[in-house]
Design a protein around this motif. Structure first.
Motif, PDB file in Angstrom:
ATOM      1  N   LEU A 179       0.835  -1.208   0.000  1.00  0.00           N
ATOM      2  CA  LEU A 179       0.000   0.000   0.000  1.00  0.00           C
ATOM      3  C   LEU A 179       0.863   1.248   0.000  1.00  0.00           C
ATOM      4  N   GLY A 180       0.439   2.249  -0.767  1.00  0.00           N
ATOM      5  CA  GLY A 180       1.161   3.519  -0.745  1.00  0.00           C
ATOM      6  C   GLY A 180       0.477   4.515  -1.665  1.00  0.00           C
ATOM      7  N   TYR A 181       1.090   5.696  -1.784  1.00  0.00           N
ATOM      8  CA  TYR A 181       0.568   6.696  -2.728  1.00  0.00           C
ATOM      9  C   TYR A 181       1.114   6.344  -4.111  1.00  0.00           C
ATOM     10  N   PRO A 182       0.224   6.127  -5.088  1.00  0.00           N
ATOM     11  CA  PRO A 182       0.683   5.577  -6.373  1.00  0.00           C
ATOM     12  C   PRO A 182       1.322   6.639  -7.267  1.00  0.00           C
ATOM     13  N   THR A 183       2.242   6.181  -8.109  1.00  0.00           N
ATOM     14  CA  THR A 183       2.721   7.064  -9.183  1.00  0.00           C
ATOM     15  C   THR A 183       1.964   6.759 -10.475  1.00  0.00           C
ATOM     16  N   ASP A 184       1.379   5.568 -10.578  1.00  0.00           N
ATOM     17  CA  ASP A 184       0.517   5.253 -11.724  1.00  0.00           C
ATOM     18  C   ASP A 184      -0.898   5.738 -11.417  1.00  0.00           C
ATOM     19  N   LYS A 185      -1.720   5.771 -12.467  1.00  0.00           N
ATOM     20  CA  LYS A 185      -3.072   6.321 -12.291  1.00  0.00           C
ATOM     21  C   LYS A 185      -4.124   5.216 -12.247  1.00  0.00           C
ATOM     22  N   HIS A 186      -5.135   5.458 -11.405  1.00  0.00           N
ATOM     23  CA  HIS A 186      -6.320   4.624 -11.495  1.00  0.00           C
ATOM     24  C   HIS A 186      -7.027   4.953 -12.813  1.00  0.00           C
ATOM     25  N   GLY A 187      -7.977   4.143 -13.214  1.00  0.00           N
ATOM     26  CA  GLY A 187      -8.653   4.462 -14.476  1.00  0.00           C
ATOM     27  C   GLY A 187      -9.632   3.393 -14.850  1.00  0.00           C
ATOM     28  N   PRO A 188     -10.152   3.467 -16.076  1.00  0.00           N
ATOM     29  CA  PRO A 188     -11.167   2.491 -16.475  1.00  0.00           C
ATOM     30  C   PRO A 188     -10.629   1.073 -16.371  1.00  0.00           C
ATOM     31  N   LEU A 189     -11.483   0.152 -16.008  1.00  0.00           N
ATOM     32  CA  LEU A 189     -11.063  -1.242 -15.814  1.00  0.00           C
ATOM     33  C   LEU A 189     -11.468  -2.088 -17.014  1.00  0.00           C
ATOM     34  N   ARG A 190     -10.603  -2.971 -17.415  1.00  0.00           N
ATOM     35  CA  ARG A 190     -10.947  -3.906 -18.503  1.00  0.00           C
ATOM     36  C   ARG A 190     -11.498  -5.186 -17.867  1.00  0.00           C
ATOM     37  N   ARG A 191     -12.775  -5.377 -18.039  1.00  0.00           N
ATOM     38  CA  ARG A 191     -13.416  -6.568 -17.484  1.00  0.00           C
ATOM     39  C   ARG A 191     -14.380  -7.131 -18.516  1.00  0.00           C
ATOM     40  N   LYS A 192     -14.714  -8.414 -18.348  1.00  0.00           N
ATOM     41  CA  LYS A 192     -15.690  -9.015 -19.242  1.00  0.00           C
ATOM     42  C   LYS A 192     -17.029  -8.302 -19.067  1.00  0.00           C
ATOM     43  N   ALA A 193     -17.789  -8.222 -20.164  1.00  0.00           N
ATOM     44  CA  ALA A 193     -19.090  -7.553 -20.106  1.00  0.00           C
ATOM     45  C   ALA A 193     -20.062  -8.367 -19.248  1.00  0.00           C
ATOM     46  N   VAL A 194     -20.992  -7.653 -18.623  1.00  0.00           N
ATOM     47  CA  VAL A 194     -22.000  -8.306 -17.764  1.00  0.00           C
ATOM     48  C   VAL A 194     -22.689  -9.435 -18.520  1.00  0.00           C
ATOM     49  N   LYS A 195     -23.034  -9.175 -19.793  1.00  0.00           N
ATOM     50  CA  LYS A 195     -23.819 -10.175 -20.542  1.00  0.00           C
ATOM     51  C   LYS A 195     -23.068 -11.502 -20.713  1.00  0.00           C
ATOM     52  N   SER A 196     -21.735 -11.447 -20.598  1.00  0.00           N
ATOM     53  CA  SER A 196     -21.005 -12.699 -20.806  1.00  0.00           C
ATOM     54  C   SER A 196     -20.829 -13.494 -19.505  1.00  0.00           C
ATOM     55  N   VAL A 197     -21.213 -12.892 -18.375  1.00  0.00           N
ATOM     56  CA  VAL A 197     -21.021 -13.622 -17.102  1.00  0.00           C
ATOM     57  C   VAL A 197     -22.287 -13.719 -16.245  1.00  0.00           C
TER      58      VAL A 197
END
Ligand SMILES: Cc1cc2nc3c(=O)[nH]c(=O)nc-3n(C[C@H](O)[C@H](O)[C@H](O)COP(=O)(O)O)c2cc1C
Length: 224
Positions: A179-197
């Motif tokens: 855990l720490g203060y990140p140097t990379d950015k949070h952002g949109p997540l790549r996940r499978k679409a709801v309809k496929s799961v």
């Protein structure tokens, strides 16, 4: 009361990524306490709350974790450990993710706090089911407070870790969370679409409403 800068629940859920590069800045105790006060609000089987967290801040212990993670890396990713330049040929998301894992392997000693998540061994019918809700609370709360982390298990399977941290035999270690203060950015997540799961009435049967939804549009509603 919401804190200034708190992105709110849905933006937090839609943007909390596994981040693995951190500034050296320490985490103030009141911030860390807030993270754990949120973590322990999670549900657990029979409300047993047998999660236990060890905060590793000692340089010597973090150095040991780095040594073990570095030893595990070639077993986990033999091809890329032998020749890191092969990562260049990976698709972008996979490349960035694997590079960040490799970075953490070699820099975990510099992470401000590594949380070791423990729980009673052999106690639950669904092992981990009473631990990982708290882990997710913790990660979401951390992100809301400007922190970041990731489950990181490359130094996990070392019996010496139990001994080093004086973890009783009744407990098992479920995961490590740098855990720490990140140097990379949070952002949109790549996940499978709801309809496929998500299915309707029978496994594999489409849910018509989900079928009509765009794959990414719903997360875009919440991201600034
Ligand atoms: C049970 C579990 C084990 C994981 N183990 C590792 C690990 O050993 N090393 C690591 O770098 N990330 C680990 N992760 C993080 C995942 O790789 C990450 O959450 C996933 O790739 C999604 O990344 P994103 O949230 O940035 O899209 C683990 C996550 C979970 C839930």
């Amino acid at each position: 009361m919401p804190q200034p800068g708190d992105p709110g629940l849905f933006e937090t859920i839609y943007s909390t990524r596994a981040l693995r590069r951190f500034k050296p800045d320490p985490i103030p105790d009141e911030v860390l306490f807030q993270v754990f006060d949120a973590a322990v609000r999670a549900p657990s089987g029979g409300n047993v709350q047998d999660w236990r967290f060890v905060l590793i801040t000692e340089p010597a212990t973090k150095a040991k974790l780095q040594e073990w993670a570095t030893e595990s890396w070639p077993r986990y990713q033999p091809k890329y450990a032998a020749d890191p330049s092969l990562m260049d040929a990976l698709p972008r998301t996979q490349r960035l993710s694997l590079r960040s894992v490799e970075h953490l392997v070699h820099h975990i000693a510099d992470v401000p706090v590594v949380v070791v998540v423990c729980g009673l061994a052999g106690k639950h019918s669904t092992p981990g089911g009473s631990i990982f809700p708290a882990v997710q609370n913790l990660l979401l709360a951390a992100r809301s407070l400007g922190l970041a982390g990731a489950v990181f298990n490359l130094a996990l399977r070392r019996p010496e870790l139990h001994e080093l941290l004086a973890i009783p035999e009744t407990n098992q270690i479920y995961c490590l969370l740098p855990l720490g203060y990140p140097t990379d950015k949070h952002g949109p997540l790549r996940r499978k679409a709801v309809k496929s799961v998500v299915f309707m009435d029978r496994f594999g049967e489409p849910w018509p409403f989900a079928e009509r939804q765009p794959d990414e549009g719903w997360q875009a509603k919440w991201l600034k």
